[in-house]
Scaffold this motif. Structure first.
Motif, PDB file in Angstrom:
ATOM      1  N   PRO A 177       0.843  -1.196   0.000  1.00  0.00           N
ATOM      2  CA  PRO A 177       0.000   0.000   0.000  1.00  0.00           C
ATOM      3  C   PRO A 177       0.880   1.248   0.000  1.00  0.00           C
ATOM      4  CG  PRO A 177      -0.610  -1.530   1.767  1.00  0.00           C
ATOM      5  CD  PRO A 177       0.710  -1.972   1.234  1.00  0.00           C
ATOM      6  N   PRO A 178       0.316   2.403  -0.341  1.00  0.00           N
ATOM      7  CA  PRO A 178       1.098   3.639  -0.233  1.00  0.00           C
ATOM      8  C   PRO A 178       1.476   3.892   1.221  1.00  0.00           C
ATOM      9  CG  PRO A 178      -1.228   4.134  -0.576  1.00  0.00           C
ATOM     10  CD  PRO A 178      -1.069   2.657  -0.777  1.00  0.00           C
ATOM     11  N   LEU A 179       2.523   4.670   1.408  1.00  0.00           N
ATOM     12  CA  LEU A 179       3.034   4.897   2.761  1.00  0.00           C
ATOM     13  C   LEU A 179       2.004   5.544   3.679  1.00  0.00           C
ATOM     14  CD1 LEU A 179       6.640   6.145   1.908  1.00  0.00           C
ATOM     15  CD2 LEU A 179       5.970   3.903   2.781  1.00  0.00           C
ATOM     16  N   ILE A 180       1.062   6.288   3.118  1.00  0.00           N
ATOM     17  CA  ILE A 180       0.059   6.921   3.983  1.00  0.00           C
ATOM     18  C   ILE A 180      -0.872   5.889   4.612  1.00  0.00           C
ATOM     19  CG2 ILE A 180       0.058   9.204   2.909  1.00  0.00           C
ATOM     20  CD1 ILE A 180      -2.321   8.349   1.224  1.00  0.00           C
ATOM     21  N   ARG A 181      -0.806   4.627   4.129  1.00  0.00           N
ATOM     22  CA  ARG A 181      -1.629   3.576   4.732  1.00  0.00           C
ATOM     23  C   ARG A 181      -0.818   2.449   5.352  1.00  0.00           C
ATOM     24  NH1 ARG A 181      -4.429   0.717   1.397  1.00  0.00           N
ATOM     25  NH2 ARG A 181      -4.253   1.689  -0.644  1.00  0.00           N
ATOM     26  N   GLN A 194       1.058  -0.413  -7.787  1.00  0.00           N
ATOM     27  CA  GLN A 194       1.351  -1.604  -6.996  1.00  0.00           C
ATOM     28  C   GLN A 194       2.493  -1.405  -5.999  1.00  0.00           C
ATOM     29  OE1 GLN A 194      -0.604  -4.588  -7.571  1.00  0.00           O
ATOM     30  NE2 GLN A 194      -1.721  -2.897  -8.503  1.00  0.00           N
ATOM     31  N   TRP A 195       3.433  -0.525  -6.313  1.00  0.00           N
ATOM     32  CA  TRP A 195       4.587  -0.355  -5.432  1.00  0.00           C
ATOM     33  C   TRP A 195       5.308   0.951  -5.749  1.00  0.00           C
ATOM     34  CZ3 TRP A 195       4.493  -4.514  -8.976  1.00  0.00           C
ATOM     35  CH2 TRP A 195       5.298  -4.351 -10.104  1.00  0.00           C
ATOM     36  N   PHE A 196       6.091   1.417  -4.777  1.00  0.00           N
ATOM     37  CA  PHE A 196       7.047   2.520  -4.868  1.00  0.00           C
ATOM     38  C   PHE A 196       6.676   3.594  -5.885  1.00  0.00           C
ATOM     39  CE2 PHE A 196       9.554  -1.094  -3.183  1.00  0.00           C
ATOM     40  CZ  PHE A 196       9.832  -0.547  -1.944  1.00  0.00           C
ATOM     41  N   ASP A 197       7.502   3.729  -6.954  1.00  0.00           N
ATOM     42  CA  ASP A 197       7.344   4.846  -7.887  1.00  0.00           C
ATOM     43  C   ASP A 197       6.061   4.771  -8.713  1.00  0.00           C
ATOM     44  OD1 ASP A 197       8.757   2.571  -8.987  1.00  0.00           O
ATOM     45  OD2 ASP A 197       9.019   3.717 -10.818  1.00  0.00           O
ATOM     46  N   LEU A 198       5.381   3.632  -8.706  1.00  0.00           N
ATOM     47  CA  LEU A 198       4.131   3.543  -9.452  1.00  0.00           C
ATOM     48  C   LEU A 198       3.073   4.468  -8.844  1.00  0.00           C
ATOM     49  CD1 LEU A 198       3.905  -0.308 -10.133  1.00  0.00           C
ATOM     50  CD2 LEU A 198       5.412   1.412 -11.141  1.00  0.00           C
ATOM     51  N   PRO A 223       5.680  15.072  -3.135  1.00  0.00           N
ATOM     52  CA  PRO A 223       5.285  13.917  -2.315  1.00  0.00           C
ATOM     53  C   PRO A 223       6.414  12.899  -2.234  1.00  0.00           C
ATOM     54  CG  PRO A 223       4.136  13.911  -4.439  1.00  0.00           C
ATOM     55  CD  PRO A 223       4.862  15.215  -4.349  1.00  0.00           C
ATOM     56  N   CYS A 224       6.638  12.357  -1.065  1.00  0.00           N
ATOM     57  CA  CYS A 224       7.672  11.334  -0.889  1.00  0.00           C
ATOM     58  C   CYS A 224       7.370  10.140  -1.787  1.00  0.00           C
ATOM     59  CB  CYS A 224       7.716  10.900   0.574  1.00  0.00           C
ATOM     60  SG  CYS A 224       8.877   9.567   0.907  1.00  0.00           S
ATOM     61  N   GLY A 225       8.413   9.552  -2.359  1.00  0.00           N
ATOM     62  CA  GLY A 225       8.245   8.411  -3.249  1.00  0.00           C
ATOM     63  C   GLY A 225       7.470   7.281  -2.599  1.00  0.00           C
ATOM     64  N   GLY A 226       6.467   6.773  -3.314  1.00  0.00           N
ATOM     65  CA  GLY A 226       5.678   5.657  -2.818  1.00  0.00           C
ATOM     66  C   GLY A 226       4.647   6.016  -1.770  1.00  0.00           C
ATOM     67  N   SER A 227       4.469   7.312  -1.506  1.00  0.00           N
ATOM     68  CA  SER A 227       3.593   7.712  -0.399  1.00  0.00           C
ATOM     69  C   SER A 227       2.120   7.771  -0.774  1.00  0.00           C
ATOM     70  CB  SER A 227       4.023   9.081   0.137  1.00  0.00           C
ATOM     71  OG  SER A 227       3.802  10.099  -0.831  1.00  0.00           O
ATOM     72  N   GLY A 228       1.821   8.069  -2.043  1.00  0.00           N
ATOM     73  CA  GLY A 228       0.434   8.274  -2.431  1.00  0.00           C
ATOM     74  C   GLY A 228      -0.098   9.638  -2.052  1.00  0.00           C
ATOM     75  N   ILE A 229       0.769  10.536  -1.584  1.00  0.00           N
ATOM     76  CA  ILE A 229       0.367  11.894  -1.212  1.00  0.00           C
ATOM     77  C   ILE A 229       0.213  12.732  -2.482  1.00  0.00           C
ATOM     78  CG2 ILE A 229       1.167  14.003  -0.044  1.00  0.00           C
ATOM     79  CD1 ILE A 229       2.487  12.205   2.043  1.00  0.00           C
ATOM     80  N   PRO A 230      -0.806  13.588  -2.552  1.00  0.00           N
ATOM     81  CA  PRO A 230      -1.001  14.412  -3.757  1.00  0.00           C
ATOM     82  C   PRO A 230       0.127  15.428  -3.943  1.00  0.00           C
ATOM     83  CG  PRO A 230      -2.991  14.374  -2.393  1.00  0.00           C
ATOM     84  CD  PRO A 230      -1.889  13.775  -1.572  1.00  0.00           C
TER      85      PRO A 230
END
Length: 464
Positions: free
Chosen positions: A91-95, A383-387, A180-187
């Motif tokens: 999951p993104p880092l925010i979760r 699915q992961w990191f930079d995606l 946004p930090c890589g892989g975080s899912g932050i806008p």
């Protein structure tokens, strides 16, 4: 007239498609040039067949040679560790913080002995060939170490968008508060509500790269100011950023795709109606549950319109009954979905077809740039990191949507439905994607990047 001595061009790349695709595209362009070239591709044996398919492009006076690098490939080392086949999904880092546990293994999965074996194999090729110019896959860490050990200069080819390589070069500490930090899912730009989280995530990334013994070996991710970088990004395809002087943004490194043959079965099928191309990357395997969720979400996104799905699906035959039952449930004809484990036509040829109106994919850099080049709106299921970062990019640029923001890496029918409906019905997505596609094609990134490589070769850039 004396014959011109061929330039010796050495290419180092990992065999995985994510790394090798753009480099082999550049090799194809170099092979099409009239000047004599001796092109040497050094990689693991898994890549040899792809290189051999390029042999038909070799011009008179030029050669193409494959050199076997010994050792354990990155993917073999990762799966050997016991990581489940979907274990690199997170999951993104925010979760979830699970991604931080994965980083060291995925960056450097080899033992010290295995890492050194591959360094020595690369070094042997270097010293035997003494090339005029070296083109380097950005994450082939062992080849980078081999070059450093003999003082050889090289050109880095970056397969990812430029910001990922140059975050620490951005002014005013923007890596902490703006991007946004890589892989975080932050806008993007980082909202105030996420600021503290983003700073913490970025600090933790930095700590890992600075102090974890494995991560410290991944020197390819350490941006250097003394070597040139070829990047297939563009400012128009990226968050606002400062491009370092030693990095050139060429645009997608792709050839103009050959048109599809409308007289064969596949061409006639595409000609029928508007089409969604759906593919989730080489290593993604659907369960029956995920396949049903994905197809249901796409079909619901059609909103009753007569559209169809071209689905690159591993083990497609296993899903025939599921696909047909789902089509029946949504009252779509049996030929609405064409599923196959392999597509004979190139992805860019398919995306360039007038009826392809959406590309649903996992968010890999190659898929992102292929869709951008062809001017097709995107729905990303990261699915992961930079995606996750590429999902944020398409939303910021107005050329696509994230189709699983609340459930990634899993899928959700309603979110996917909304994303498909949005990018296929709102004219703004089609218009913006088409504008950027035209810009990408005008940049002619592949030809210009090849020109740069040859210029460096004539100046004997590798200093042998």
């Amino acid at each position: 007239m004396a014959s011109v001595k061929p330039l010796n061009v050495l290419v180092f790349t990992y065999p995985e498609a994510g790394q090798a695709t753009t480099i082999l595209s550049l090799v194809s362009e170099l092979l099409s040039r009239p000047q004599p070239l001796n092109i040497h591709v050094a990689s693991f044996s898994e890549l040899e067949k792809r290189v051999e398919r390029l042999r038909k492009l070799v011009q008179d006076g030029s050669t193409l040679t494959f050199h076997h690098i010994t050792g354990v490939t990155e993917m073999d080392a990762i799966w050997r560790s016991g990581l489940p086949h979907d274990g690199n999904q997170h999951p993104p880092l925010i979760r979830s913080n699970y991604a931080f546990d994965l980083i060291p293994l995925l960056l450097c999965p080899w033992t010290d002995e295995e890492f050194e074996e591959t360094i020595q194999s690369c070094k042997k090729v270097l010293l035997a060939l003494k090339p005029d110019v070296i083109l380097m896959d950005m994450v082939f860490h062992q080849a980078i170490e081999a070059c450093k050990s003999v003082g050889a200069k090289y050109i880095v080819n970056t397969c990812m968008p430029p910001l990922g390589m140059t975050l620490d070069s951005q002014p005013n500490g923007r890596a902490f508060w703006y991007y946004p930090c890589g892989g975080s899912g932050i806008p993007f730009p980082v909202p105030w509500a996420y600021m503290a989280q983003n700073i913490w995530f970025t600090l933790r990334w930095a700590y890992t790269f600075l102090f974890d013994p494995r991560a410290k070996k991944s020197t390819g991710f350490q941006f250097r100011k003394d070597i040139p970088y070829i990047c297939q990004g563009l400012q128009e395809l990226e968050f606002p950023m400062v491009v370092p002087p030693n990095m050139t943004l060429y645009g997608p490194i792709l050839a103009n795709p050959p048109p599809l043959d409308s007289s064969d079965d596949f061409g006639r099928w595409l000609d029928q109606r508007q089409t969604v191309l759906f593919m989730m990357g080489t290593h993604y395997n659907f369960t029956e549950e995920l396949a049903r969720i994905a197809l249901s979400g796409i079909l619901m996104g059609f909103q009753g319109r007569k559209m169809q799905v071209l689905w690159k699906l591993n083990d497609a035959d296993k899903f025939t009954d599921l696909i047909q039952s789902t089509l029946h449930d949504f009252d779509h004809p049996p030929d609405t979905v064409k599923a196959a484990p392999w597509l004979d036509a190139s992805i860019t040829s398919i995306l360039s077809h007038r009826n392809v109106v959406c590309f649903i994919h996992h968010g890999g850099a190659n898929s992102y740039f292929e869709a951008a080049y062809c001017g097709v709106p995107q729905v990303i299921l990261p699915q992961w990191f930079d995606l996750y970062d590429n999902a944020t990019r398409v939303e910021y640029l107005g050329i696509g949507a994230c189709g699983s923001r609340s459930t990634a890496p899993k899928l959700n029918v309603r979110e996917l439905e909304e994303a498909v409906k949005k990018v296929t019905t709102f004219e703004s997505y089609q218009k913006k994607a088409a504008e950027l596609g035209e810009l990408c094609r005008k940049k002619d990134g592949r030809a210009r990047a090849a020109d740069f490589i040859l210029d460096q070769g004539f100046s004997k850039f590798s200093v042998f």
